[in-house]
Motif scaffolding. Sequence first.
Motif, PDB file in Angstrom:
ATOM      1  N   GLU A   7       0.858  -1.202   0.000  1.00  0.00           N
ATOM      2  CA  GLU A   7       0.000   0.000   0.000  1.00  0.00           C
ATOM      3  C   GLU A   7       0.881   1.234   0.000  1.00  0.00           C
ATOM      4  N   ASP A   8       0.660   2.122  -0.968  1.00  0.00           N
ATOM      5  CA  ASP A   8       1.510   3.305  -1.063  1.00  0.00           C
ATOM      6  C   ASP A   8       0.966   4.489  -0.263  1.00  0.00           C
ATOM      7  N   ASP A  48      -2.828  -3.369  -2.683  1.00  0.00           N
ATOM      8  CA  ASP A  48      -3.467  -2.175  -3.220  1.00  0.00           C
ATOM      9  C   ASP A  48      -3.428  -2.244  -4.747  1.00  0.00           C
ATOM     10  N   GLY A  50      -3.837   0.414  -6.905  1.00  0.00           N
ATOM     11  CA  GLY A  50      -3.145   1.562  -7.502  1.00  0.00           C
ATOM     12  C   GLY A  50      -1.809   1.814  -6.822  1.00  0.00           C
ATOM     13  N   LYS A  97     -12.246   0.352  -0.682  1.00  0.00           N
ATOM     14  CA  LYS A  97     -12.008   1.442   0.273  1.00  0.00           C
ATOM     15  C   LYS A  97     -13.154   2.446   0.187  1.00  0.00           C
TER      16      LYS A  97
HETATM   17 CA    CA Z   1      -2.707   3.417  -3.916  1.00  0.00          CA
END
Ligand code: CA
Length: 223
Positions: A7-8, A48, A50, A97
Motif C-alpha cells: 500500500e503506497d 493495493d 493503484g 475502500k
Molecule cells: Ca494506492
Amino acid sequence: MKLLLVEDDRSIADTLVEGLTAAGHTVTHVATGAGALAEHGYELVLLDLGLPDMDGRDVCRELRKRSATPIIMLTARSEEFDRVLGLELGADDYVTKPFSLRELVARIRAVSRRAVDGQPGSGDASGPQSIGPMELDRRTRRVRIGGDEIALTAKEFDLLAFLANDVGAVHTRTEILESVWDAHWYGPTKTVDAHVASLRKKLGDHAWIESVRGVGFRLEPPS
Ligand code: CA
C-alpha cells in the motif's frame, strides 16, 4: 498470521498496520509493487490496486505465478475494479475502500480458512477422512457411508467438508456462510438451513447434523 501489506498511501498503511497488529497479525509493509515482489515468508497478501510503480493487477499476476498464497485486493471505489478479472488474475477476494478494519479482518479469516481447506495436506494427502461410517475424500470430493457413495451437489459437499473440519464442534450460520459461500454474500442465513436440510436427507439420517438451537450446527456420527 504473517501478512504482507502492499500500500503506497502512508495514512492507510499506518492505520492497517496498527489495527491488524492489534488483531494478532504480523504485518510487513511495502509501498511498491517491486517491494512486494522482493518479499518472502508471508502467508497472505493485502494488495493495493493503484501502486506508484506497477499496476496492482500485474503484481497480483506475478505473485500468483510464484505461489498459491492468498491475495486480497484493496481497491478504491473510483477504480472500478472488475471482480471477475481480479479473480481471474488469481486474487482470492477484494475489499473496496473505505472499509472497516473489522470487515478486513473477517475477509482475512474467511480467505485463509478457504486456503487451508483447499490445500493438499489438510487431510488430502493422508487420504479420506473417516467420521464413523462416513468416508469423506476432499481430493476426489466423494462421500461414502458404509461403502455407498452419496451424490452431493458442490455446495452440499463444501458444507459437509466444512463441518467435518471440526467434528463435534458447533459452527454458527455466519461462519458457515463466510466459509462455504462467497465472502460477499450477505443474504439470509435461511440458505444454510435449506442446504443442511437437503444434506441431511441425502446422508439418510438427520442425526448426522445436529441443530444447536440459537447457535448453529454440528456434525457427528449418529449414535
Ligand atoms: Ca494506492
